[in-house]
Design a protein around this motif. Sequence first.
Motif, PDB file in Angstrom:
ATOM      1  N   SER A 145      43.180 -16.070  19.421  1.00  0.00           N
ATOM      2  CA  SER A 145      41.845 -15.593  19.597  1.00  0.00           C
ATOM      3  C   SER A 145      42.532 -13.876  20.195  1.00  0.00           C
ATOM      4  O   SER A 145      43.519 -13.873  20.470  1.00  0.00           O
ATOM      5  CB  SER A 145      41.469 -16.067  20.839  1.00  0.00           C
ATOM      6  N   MET A 146      41.683 -12.952  19.719  1.00  0.00           N
ATOM      7  CA  MET A 146      41.799 -11.603  20.375  1.00  0.00           C
ATOM      8  C   MET A 146      40.555 -11.337  20.568  1.00  0.00           C
ATOM      9  O   MET A 146      39.751 -10.592  19.997  1.00  0.00           O
ATOM     10  CB  MET A 146      42.523 -10.894  19.024  1.00  0.00           C
ATOM     11  N   GLY A 147      40.574 -11.024  22.048  1.00  0.00           N
ATOM     12  CA  GLY A 147      39.438 -10.377  22.736  1.00  0.00           C
ATOM     13  C   GLY A 147      38.157 -11.515  22.267  1.00  0.00           C
ATOM     14  O   GLY A 147      38.326 -12.611  22.368  1.00  0.00           O
ATOM     15  N   PRO A 148      36.890 -10.980  21.771  1.00  0.00           N
ATOM     16  CA  PRO A 148      36.038 -11.842  21.114  1.00  0.00           C
ATOM     17  C   PRO A 148      35.806 -12.487  19.931  1.00  0.00           C
ATOM     18  O   PRO A 148      35.118 -12.869  19.548  1.00  0.00           O
ATOM     19  CB  PRO A 148      34.780 -10.757  21.266  1.00  0.00           C
ATOM     20  N   VAL A 149      37.066 -12.093  19.249  1.00  0.00           N
ATOM     21  CA  VAL A 149      37.292 -12.867  17.967  1.00  0.00           C
ATOM     22  C   VAL A 149      38.328 -13.901  18.141  1.00  0.00           C
ATOM     23  O   VAL A 149      39.354 -13.838  18.527  1.00  0.00           O
ATOM     24  CB  VAL A 149      37.695 -11.840  16.932  1.00  0.00           C
ATOM     25  N   SER A 150      37.673 -15.287  17.562  1.00  0.00           N
ATOM     26  CA  SER A 150      38.707 -16.349  17.450  1.00  0.00           C
ATOM     27  C   SER A 150      38.611 -16.604  15.855  1.00  0.00           C
ATOM     28  O   SER A 150      37.630 -16.764  15.276  1.00  0.00           O
ATOM     29  CB  SER A 150      37.922 -17.466  18.200  1.00  0.00           C
ATOM     30  N   ARG A 151      39.646 -17.299  15.572  1.00  0.00           N
ATOM     31  CA  ARG A 151      39.849 -17.804  14.145  1.00  0.00           C
ATOM     32  C   ARG A 151      40.640 -19.116  14.110  1.00  0.00           C
ATOM     33  O   ARG A 151      41.778 -19.185  15.104  1.00  0.00           O
ATOM     34  CB  ARG A 151      40.653 -16.697  13.419  1.00  0.00           C
ATOM     35  N   SER A 152      40.291 -20.017  13.119  1.00  0.00           N
ATOM     36  CA  SER A 152      41.018 -21.428  13.202  1.00  0.00           C
ATOM     37  C   SER A 152      41.468 -21.067  11.574  1.00  0.00           C
ATOM     38  O   SER A 152      40.867 -20.634  10.831  1.00  0.00           O
ATOM     39  CB  SER A 152      39.977 -22.328  13.326  1.00  0.00           C
ATOM     40  N   TYR A 153      42.940 -21.798  11.520  1.00  0.00           N
ATOM     41  CA  TYR A 153      43.191 -21.956  10.312  1.00  0.00           C
ATOM     42  C   TYR A 153      43.669 -23.158   9.655  1.00  0.00           C
ATOM     43  O   TYR A 153      43.780 -24.217  10.260  1.00  0.00           O
ATOM     44  CB  TYR A 153      44.744 -21.342  10.156  1.00  0.00           C
TER      45      TYR A 153
END
Length: 178
Positions: A145-153
Amino acid sequence: MPLVSPPEGSNLTPAQLALAEALVAAELGLPDLAEQAGVGESGEIGSSGLIALSRPAVSIQSLVVAGAPVIGVLTNPRTIDVSATIRPALTGGLLGTNYAPLPYLVSYTAGWAAGTLPEGIRQAVLLTAQAGAAAAGRVGIKSESMGPVSRSYTDAASTGTLPADARALLRPWLPTRF
C-alpha cells in the motif's frame, strides 16, 4: 540465444527472455520455439480428412497417404486438411457404415526462426518476461500500500506459469482437439 529481442529501452535480460521463451514453449507443448526441419509424424486419417500435428508447422515438406503422395492444406499451425484430395473408403453395411482409416506419413518444418516468429507468440514471450522481471523486484511481497492505493500480487512468473494475457495470445497455436 533467445529468439525474441528486448524492445528498445527495455531492461529485460537475455536470461529473462530465455526463461520466458521456455515457459511459452512449454505452454504450447513444445521442447522449444526454435525452427526444426524434417519433423516427422505418422498415424491414420479418419472420416474428417484432417491430420492433427503434435507441433505447430510452418511448412509441409512431404505428405504421403496410403502409400501415395498427396497435397494437403495447412489450415492452422497444427492441422492439415486432405479432405479435398482423398476420400476414405466406406466399410460395413447400410446401418453399420464406418470409414476405413487411411495411414499417413508427414514431414514438416516446426518452430520458427527469429525473424519468422508470429507476433502473438513474440508478445506472449515479452509479457511473460516482463511479468518475471516485475516479480523479481517484489519477491515475497503479496500486497503493498502507498497512501490510498493498495495492490495485491499473484506472481505467475515465479510459479512457472504464464500471465493470463500471454496465455490468451497463444490460443491459435495450441493443439487442436477433435
